[in-house]
Design an enzyme around this catalytic site. Structure first.
Site, short mmCIF file in Angstrom:
data_model
loop_
_atom_site.label_atom_id
_atom_site.label_comp_id
_atom_site.label_asym_id
_atom_site.label_seq_id
_atom_site.Cartn_x
_atom_site.Cartn_y
_atom_site.Cartn_z
N TYR A 172 -22.93 22.40 -47.65
CA TYR A 172 -23.54 23.65 -48.10
C TYR A 172 -24.31 24.24 -46.92
O TYR A 172 -24.59 23.54 -45.94
CB TYR A 172 -24.44 23.46 -49.32
CG TYR A 172 -25.54 22.44 -49.20
CD1 TYR A 172 -26.81 22.77 -48.73
CD2 TYR A 172 -25.32 21.11 -49.59
CE1 TYR A 172 -27.82 21.84 -48.65
CE2 TYR A 172 -26.33 20.17 -49.51
CZ TYR A 172 -27.58 20.54 -49.04
OH TYR A 172 -28.59 19.61 -48.95
N HIS A 202 -25.14 20.11 -42.85
CA HIS A 202 -24.90 21.53 -42.58
C HIS A 202 -24.02 21.68 -41.33
O HIS A 202 -24.16 20.94 -40.37
CB HIS A 202 -26.23 22.25 -42.35
CG HIS A 202 -27.24 21.98 -43.41
ND1 HIS A 202 -26.99 22.22 -44.73
CD2 HIS A 202 -28.50 21.48 -43.34
CE1 HIS A 202 -28.06 21.88 -45.44
NE2 HIS A 202 -28.99 21.42 -44.62
#
Length: 313
Positions: A241, A289
């Site tokens: 995400y 990330h």
């Protein structure tokens, strides 16, 4: 004959009035059409490249009127293994807006002004940058997580209008700063309601503040669907995400007319460090990330003049 002359004069007068009005109305319409939605030379809201990536259904902030789709909820609930149901989420959001403003508070778009945003990350490349005065000049100054100003004003500025956080990164705010919650699970919404009132007693993967100082009238909550939109459209599903910093940047592109970005990326030694601390683990990168990919997108946006990117030292 006199009656015909009167009719002719009457028709000529009507025609003249029509031409006069048409000219004035056309001029007014052209003037109206020429008015930009902001005072910038180029408004982000009009940018075709950005419009192609915009999803009008993904409102940046939650409001009392907004309904999160079950599809977006199911994506969001997987971020931190949320086990509770969609209906429980909706009940929690209903309670949320009994405590906080029912709609987000931000500067409205106007043809008479340009809303300028400074998005201030926490990179060590801010040290020695002397960006402080430039950052403080903006209308909206967004900071995030544990970012602080005291003792670092020369490089990072002293003003903050919006501070992004989640429970595990929370800090006290003054009464003029918006608390912008980026929720990753239902408990984050519960924390916000309790930490600003009676106190929160739950647990998380790290200790969280039981109470927090913040102006409840300035609280804003990011829409989980906006997180999904950033991951799906902007990052093309790369990484698990998006990082808080990258979501903050895309948020700024949605709510501002001009965006300047500071404090993103590695420091001069290639380390992903914070400007207020000495890095102990130099192998630490960007976790779940896609940091390098996000950085590349920021560089591309800067090259295409969608924003200004101040890379620091």
């Amino acid at each position: 004959m006199k009656s015909k002359a009167k009719v002719l004069i009457f028709l000529l007068c009507i025609t003249g009035i029509g031409v006069f009005l048409k000219g004035h109305v056309s001029g007014y319409l052209l003037q109206f059409q020429d008015r930009k939605p902001c005072a910038c030379d180029t408004c982000l809201v009009e940018d075709e490249w950005l419009l192609q990536r915009a999803n009008k259904s993904a409102e940046p902030f939650l409001s009392a009127k907004h309904n999160l789709s079950e599809y977006a909820f199911n994506w969001w609930k997987c971020l931190q293994a949320e086990r509770r149901s969609y209906s429980f989420y909706k009940q929690t959001v209903d309670k949320l807006f009994q405590t906080f403003p029912s709609s987000p508070d931000f500067i409205e778009r106007s043809p008479d002004r340009s809303r300028t945003c400074a998005v201030v990350g926490n990179s060590g490349n801010l040290n020695g940058s002397h960006y402080g005065r430039l950052i403080d000049f903006h209308d909206v100054i967004i900071r995030m997580n544990s970012g602080r100003t005291k003792g670092y004003e020369a490089d990072v500025g002293s003003r903050t209008t919006h501070h992004i956080m989640y429970p595990e990164s929370a800090m006290d705010l003054d009464t003029t700063t918006h608390l912008v919650l980026f929720p990753f699970k239902i408990q984050d919404l519960e924390w916000l309601m309790k930490a600003t009132t009676t106190g929160f007693s739950g647990t998380s993967y790290v200790p969280v503040k039981s109470k927090i100082k913040a102006n409840k009238d300035l609280v804003m909550v990011l829409n989980p669907a906006f997180m999904w939109y950033v991951h799906d459209i902007w990052l093309e599903k790369k990484g698990r995400y998006p990082s808080t910093g990258f979501m903050a940047l895309v948020l700024a592109l949605h709510i501002c007319d001009e965006v300047d970005v500071f404090g993103y990326g590695a420091d001069k030694d290639g380390n992903w460090s914070h400007y207020w601390e000495k890095l102990q683990n130099k192998k630490l990168k960007t976790g779940v990330h896609p940091g390098s990919h996000e950085y590349g997108i920021i560089q591309k946006l800067a090259e295409q003049k969608k924003l200004k990117f101040y890379t620091g030292l």
